[in-house]
Design a protein around this motif. Structure first.
Motif, PDB file in Angstrom:
ATOM      1  N   ASP A  49      -4.568  -2.297   1.276  1.00 42.57           N
ATOM      2  CA  ASP A  49      -5.535  -1.376   0.695  1.00 42.57           C
ATOM      3  C   ASP A  49      -5.005   0.060   0.711  1.00 42.57           C
ATOM      4  OD1 ASP A  49      -5.691  -0.766   3.392  1.00 42.57           O
ATOM      5  OD2 ASP A  49      -7.883  -0.567   3.396  1.00 42.57           O
ATOM      6  N   ALA A  50      -3.691   0.223   0.800  1.00 39.67           N
ATOM      7  CA  ALA A  50      -3.099   1.559   0.803  1.00 39.67           C
ATOM      8  C   ALA A  50      -3.368   2.276  -0.514  1.00 39.67           C
ATOM      9  CB  ALA A  50      -1.598   1.478   1.064  1.00 39.67           C
ATOM     10  N   ILE A  51      -3.419   3.595  -0.445  1.00 35.04           N
ATOM     11  CA  ILE A  51      -3.517   4.439  -1.634  1.00 35.04           C
ATOM     12  C   ILE A  51      -2.117   4.906  -1.981  1.00 35.04           C
ATOM     13  CG2 ILE A  51      -4.457   6.586  -2.574  1.00 35.04           C
ATOM     14  CD1 ILE A  51      -6.755   6.259  -0.483  1.00 35.04           C
ATOM     15  N   TYR A 101       5.476   1.848 -11.576  1.00 30.12           N
ATOM     16  CA  TYR A 101       4.519   1.046 -12.335  1.00 30.12           C
ATOM     17  C   TYR A 101       5.125  -0.247 -12.864  1.00 30.12           C
ATOM     18  CZ  TYR A 101       0.517   4.086 -12.055  1.00 30.12           C
ATOM     19  OH  TYR A 101      -0.571   4.775 -11.583  1.00 30.12           O
ATOM     20  N   GLN A 102       6.420  -0.278 -13.022  1.00 32.60           N
ATOM     21  CA  GLN A 102       7.064  -1.517 -13.468  1.00 32.60           C
ATOM     22  C   GLN A 102       7.156  -2.542 -12.347  1.00 32.60           C
ATOM     23  OE1 GLN A 102      10.692   0.244 -15.061  1.00 32.60           O
ATOM     24  NE2 GLN A 102      10.035  -0.169 -17.147  1.00 32.60           N
ATOM     25  N   ALA A 103       7.203  -2.103 -11.093  1.00 30.54           N
ATOM     26  CA  ALA A 103       7.496  -3.031  -9.995  1.00 30.54           C
ATOM     27  C   ALA A 103       6.376  -3.219  -8.989  1.00 30.54           C
ATOM     28  CB  ALA A 103       8.762  -2.568  -9.253  1.00 30.54           C
ATOM     29  N   PHE A 104       5.422  -2.283  -8.908  1.00 32.78           N
ATOM     30  CA  PHE A 104       4.408  -2.364  -7.859  1.00 32.78           C
ATOM     31  C   PHE A 104       3.339  -3.381  -8.226  1.00 32.78           C
ATOM     32  CE2 PHE A 104       0.902  -1.150  -5.149  1.00 32.78           C
ATOM     33  CZ  PHE A 104       1.539  -0.797  -3.958  1.00 32.78           C
ATOM     34  N   LYS A 105       2.904  -4.139  -7.237  1.00 29.53           N
ATOM     35  CA  LYS A 105       1.909  -5.186  -7.433  1.00 29.53           C
ATOM     36  C   LYS A 105       0.668  -4.846  -6.610  1.00 29.53           C
ATOM     37  CE  LYS A 105       2.086 -10.232  -7.867  1.00 29.53           C
ATOM     38  NZ  LYS A 105       2.828 -11.437  -7.453  1.00 29.53           N
ATOM     39  N   VAL A 106      -0.446  -4.630  -7.290  1.00 28.61           N
ATOM     40  CA  VAL A 106      -1.690  -4.249  -6.630  1.00 28.61           C
ATOM     41  C   VAL A 106      -2.391  -5.479  -6.062  1.00 28.61           C
ATOM     42  CG1 VAL A 106      -4.018  -3.336  -7.020  1.00 28.61           C
ATOM     43  CG2 VAL A 106      -2.031  -2.172  -8.022  1.00 28.61           C
ATOM     44  N   LYS A 107      -2.805  -5.378  -4.806  1.00 29.05           N
ATOM     45  CA  LYS A 107      -3.711  -6.361  -4.203  1.00 29.05           C
ATOM     46  C   LYS A 107      -5.086  -5.689  -4.099  1.00 29.05           C
ATOM     47  CE  LYS A 107      -2.989  -9.867  -2.867  1.00 29.05           C
ATOM     48  NZ  LYS A 107      -3.204 -11.150  -3.610  1.00 29.05           N
ATOM     49  N   ARG A 108      -5.305  -4.979  -2.988  1.00 32.49           N
ATOM     50  CA  ARG A 108      -6.505  -4.153  -2.875  1.00 32.49           C
ATOM     51  C   ARG A 108      -6.125  -2.675  -2.864  1.00 32.49           C
ATOM     52  NH1 ARG A 108      -8.830  -4.562   1.826  1.00 32.49           N
ATOM     53  NH2 ARG A 108      -7.147  -5.702   2.870  1.00 32.49           N
ATOM     54  N   HIS A 109      -4.895  -2.386  -3.259  1.00 29.51           N
ATOM     55  CA  HIS A 109      -4.406  -1.015  -3.273  1.00 29.51           C
ATOM     56  C   HIS A 109      -5.174  -0.177  -4.302  1.00 29.51           C
ATOM     57  CE1 HIS A 109      -0.934  -3.680  -2.287  1.00 29.51           C
ATOM     58  NE2 HIS A 109      -0.714  -2.788  -1.342  1.00 29.51           N
ATOM     59  N   LYS A 139      -6.057  11.601   1.396  1.00 28.74           N
ATOM     60  CA  LYS A 139      -6.045  11.371   2.845  1.00 28.74           C
ATOM     61  C   LYS A 139      -7.179  12.115   3.543  1.00 28.74           C
ATOM     62  CE  LYS A 139      -4.281   9.480   6.500  1.00 28.74           C
ATOM     63  NZ  LYS A 139      -4.258   8.015   6.669  1.00 28.74           N
ATOM     64  N   LEU A 140      -7.483  13.329   3.089  1.00 27.27           N
ATOM     65  CA  LEU A 140      -8.575  14.075   3.694  1.00 27.27           C
ATOM     66  C   LEU A 140      -9.904  13.356   3.499  1.00 27.27           C
ATOM     67  CD1 LEU A 140      -7.545  17.683   2.657  1.00 27.27           C
ATOM     68  CD2 LEU A 140      -7.805  16.879   5.014  1.00 27.27           C
ATOM     69  N   ASP A 141     -10.090  12.748   2.313  1.00 26.58           N
ATOM     70  CA  ASP A 141     -11.359  12.095   2.036  1.00 26.58           C
ATOM     71  C   ASP A 141     -11.406  10.662   2.547  1.00 26.58           C
ATOM     72  OD1 ASP A 141     -13.890  12.862   0.721  1.00 26.58           O
ATOM     73  OD2 ASP A 141     -13.520  11.055  -0.455  1.00 26.58           O
ATOM     74  N   ARG A 142     -10.242  10.013   2.657  1.00 26.49           N
ATOM     75  CA  ARG A 142     -10.193   8.642   3.167  1.00 26.49           C
ATOM     76  C   ARG A 142      -9.184   8.547   4.314  1.00 26.49           C
ATOM     77  NH1 ARG A 142     -12.645   4.477   0.565  1.00 26.49           N
ATOM     78  NH2 ARG A 142     -12.395   3.648   2.674  1.00 26.49           N
ATOM     79  N   PRO A 143      -9.473   9.168   5.445  1.00 25.63           N
ATOM     80  CA  PRO A 143      -8.532   9.142   6.568  1.00 25.63           C
ATOM     81  C   PRO A 143      -8.324   7.751   7.136  1.00 25.63           C
ATOM     82  CG  PRO A 143     -10.642  10.066   7.247  1.00 25.63           C
ATOM     83  CD  PRO A 143     -10.693   9.937   5.758  1.00 25.63           C
ATOM     84  N   ASP A 144      -9.218   6.813   6.795  1.00 20.67           N
ATOM     85  CA  ASP A 144      -9.111   5.442   7.288  1.00 20.67           C
ATOM     86  C   ASP A 144      -8.059   4.626   6.552  1.00 20.67           C
ATOM     87  OD1 ASP A 144     -10.938   5.858   5.067  1.00 20.67           O
ATOM     88  OD2 ASP A 144     -11.409   3.730   5.193  1.00 20.67           O
ATOM     89  N   ARG A 145      -7.526   5.152   5.447  1.00 18.22           N
ATOM     90  CA  ARG A 145      -6.591   4.380   4.630  1.00 18.22           C
ATOM     91  C   ARG A 145      -5.193   4.983   4.643  1.00 18.22           C
ATOM     92  NH1 ARG A 145      -9.354   3.127  -1.082  1.00 18.22           N
ATOM     93  NH2 ARG A 145      -7.416   1.947  -1.319  1.00 18.22           N
ATOM     94  N   GLN A 146      -4.200   4.114   4.546  1.00 18.97           N
ATOM     95  CA  GLN A 146      -2.807   4.548   4.461  1.00 18.97           C
ATOM     96  C   GLN A 146      -2.584   5.193   3.100  1.00 18.97           C
ATOM     97  OE1 GLN A 146       0.170   1.360   4.500  1.00 18.97           O
ATOM     98  NE2 GLN A 146       1.124   2.368   6.241  1.00 18.97           N
ATOM     99  N   VAL A 147      -1.834   6.299   3.080  1.00 14.73           N
ATOM    100  CA  VAL A 147      -1.591   7.037   1.839  1.00 14.73           C
ATOM    101  C   VAL A 147      -0.095   7.244   1.662  1.00 14.73           C
ATOM    102  CG1 VAL A 147      -1.972   9.191   0.569  1.00 14.73           C
ATOM    103  CG2 VAL A 147      -3.842   8.185   1.904  1.00 14.73           C
TER     104      VAL A 147
END
Length: 585
Positions: free
Chosen positions: A387-389, A402-410, A432-440
């Motif tokens: 779920d990283a941003i 964009y050619q190689a990245f595969k989204v799951k819950r990202h 990151k400031l608004d979603r400190p719970d998620r990896q950025v």
């Protein structure tokens, strides 16, 4: 409350509790009011452009309207690139600028006075082309009305940025205690029943249908409904870049992203379809190419969108169009019965996906014995949280991403329409400031990284755990590749005439961790935890974007060019003639 305090209370009431700013005399009263409000938080940026880009990120990661605050003159004009970014990508944001006292303004002294007050600038006139609404308020009563109106406009219909210019005398004027809140303006759309009927007509005789998923689906918050409809219907679908963030890429119907830098299989599928349903995409020239007459030539193209102005341009192309508020889309899709695609079409789509999906390779890196950017991205993709941003910048680096990245819950996004260099770092700060719970993860090219590099101090000051990846090829790679094609490899201003610093020394100057990556195995989980870090990925300057469309060709004929037999196999249903001579790699 005075005007400044009223603005602070309004922001707290509408849930825009985070304000990005750089101080100045003309906005000092508003900053003081925000700082004293118990429900608001402000973050100081080093440049107003960075603040505007951070505000842009908030809707993309949390469906929250981002807010900036800037002083008059250069403070206000520095916001413009970030405002334009939100405008072209349909992102709601609110920009508040301080203005000189009205008695000090040029308007008070006469229409032909260039400037009366210090740093007086007519910012409203400047930003009108790149905002949904911009106004200078002239009284306490106007402040109440215009704040609510602007916020409503920003979040209604095809969304976008708004700007309120507030003179210092209005900031200090008595407003009262009653806060006027915005109401959502309903979009004036056609009857959903007519849209449903038109879609049924488009699909009725289709043997080779495909859906194009655009960003409008996610911006409207209906992505789960659309994904479920596609799963139930069995229709294959492709995506624009901007749409890629809003669904799991392992969805059985997903074939790949389309366009100039798109997936070969997805481009073949779209180009060979006989019906293309476009949901919330503006079909810009990075999707259709500059020659729109070569786009889906064998298909009925039916565009569904919230913006009538966008729809008007497609009538010239002979497309069917439907105007719809996407809040109505889930119910409409539940009523849209679809027949299964023909077995021949299902087999073809499966073959294109098997042959091309997630199979991008860097032949240039292999020749040069260099790191492949596609391998780097896939390794990062596998290491970071599901779920990283992940925020892309621009240029060659974002094409590889964009050619190689595969989204799951990202959450994956970049500033696609305006595509300014320097976006990914400040946008990552906002996220990151608004979603400190998620990896950025901020993902940059070495060129674009420079445009807002001063925001490394904002990262350091706030101790934000952001991984800042720099794809370092010592040049502007996307421009070099363009010069290879059309300027015989003369690298003026893309390599020749510029240089880049030692990013390790730069990271040290800002007190950040640093890692220099020369081998794939050096990319390990420890890099992405433990505080902010600059990850410097060393690439050959001749690393190419592969595949990439060259001018004058349909999107299914990308460089490096396929053999005649493979090209013919991709174009099983529709003939797209190609020139006799093809450039070699």
């Amino acid at each position: 409350m005075n005007g400044a305090q009223y603005i602070a209370e309004f922001l707290a009431r509408v849930g825009s509790d985070r304000v990005f700013l750089l101080t100045g005399g003309a906005c000092a009263f508003m900053i003081d009011a925000i700082a004293q409000h118990p429900k608001l938080h402000y973050t100081c940026f080093q440049h107003e452009q960075g603040a505007a880009m951070a505000a842009d990120a908030l809707w993309r990661v949390n469906h929250k309207v981002g807010v900036t605050l800037a002083t008059s003159g250069p403070g206000a004009t520095n916001l413009i690139t970030g405002i334009a970014t939100s405008h072209f990508d349909s992102i709601p944001s609110l920009h508040i600028t301080g203005q000189v006292n009205q008695r000090e303004s040029s308007a008070f002294h006469g229409a032909n006075v260039r400037q009366a007050g210090f740093q007086e600038t007519k910012i409203v006139e400047m930003v009108r082309p790149v905002t949904k609404y911009a106004v200078m308020v002239r009284s306490a009563a106007e402040l109440r009305e215009e704040l609510a109106k602007a916020y409503s406009i920003a979040t209604s219909g095809r969304m976008g940025p708004v700007l309120i210019d507030v003179p210092m005398d209005v900031q200090q004027a008595e407003v009262g205690d009653d806060v006027l809140l915005p109401s959502r303006s309903p979009s004036a759309t056609e009857e959903a029943a007519k849209v449903l009927s038109d879609l049924k007509r488009t699909l009725a005789d289709a043997k080779r249908p495909v859906v194009l998923w655009g960003a409008g689906v996610g911006l409207a918050g209906v992505e789960r409904d659309v994904a479920e409809w596609l799963r139930h219907s069995g229709l294959p679908f492709v995506s624009s870049w901007a749409g890629l963030s809003y669904f799991d890429h392992d969805h059985p119907g997903f074939v790949g992203q389309i366009g100039v830098y798109g997936n070969r299989g997805a481009n073949f599928v779209l180009q060979n379809a006989d019906a293309v349903i476009v949901l919330g995409s503006r079909l810009d020239n990075r999707q259709r190419s500059g020659n729109t007459k070569q786009f889906a030539t064998g298909a009925t193209v039916h565009v569904v969108d919230v913006d009538n102005e966008e729809l008007a341009k497609y009538r010239n192309d002979g497309y069917r169009v439907s105007h719809l508020d996407f809040a109505e889309l889930p119910e409409l899709l539940r009523q849209l019965d679809t027949q299964s695609p023909s077995p021949e079409w299902r087999d073809y789509v499966a073959a294109m996906k098997q042959r091309y999906y997630h199979k991008e390779v860097s032949t240039s890196a292999a020749r040069l014995n260099s790191l492949s950017p596609y391998d780097v991205i896939r390794r990062v993709n596998a290491i970071i949280a599901e779920d990283a941003i992940v925020i892309g910048d621009t240029g060659a680096a974002v094409c590889w991403l964009y050619q190689a990245f595969k989204v799951k819950r990202h959450t994956l996004f970049n500033p696609g329409g305006n595509s300014p260099m320097g976006y990914a770092l400040p946008a990552a700060i906002g996220a990151k400031l608004d979603r400190p719970d998620r990896q950025v993860v901020s993902y940059n090219g070495d060129g674009g990284f420079h445009l807002n590099i001063q925001e490394l101090q904002t990262v350091r000051h706030n101790n934000l755990d952001i991984a800042i990846i720099v794809m370092n090829n010592g040049s502007y790679g996307i421009i070099k590749q363009f010069q290879d094609s059309y300027m015989q490899g003369r690298y003026s201003a893309s390599r020749d005439g510029l240089s880049f610093p030692d990013f390790g020394a730069l990271a040290a100057a800002y007190g950040l961790r640093y890692a220099r990556i020369e081998h794939l195995e050096q990319i390990e989980p420890a890099l992405f935890t433990g505080g902010p870090i600059v990850i410097d990925v060393m690439l050959s300057e001749h690393t190419l974007i592969e595949p990439k469309l060259e001018m004058g060709r349909p999107i299914n004929d990308q460089f490096p060019y396929l053999s005649e037999s493979e090209y013919a196999a991709g174009n099983r249903f529709v003939d797209y003639p190609r020139p006799a001579s093809l450039r070699t790699a």
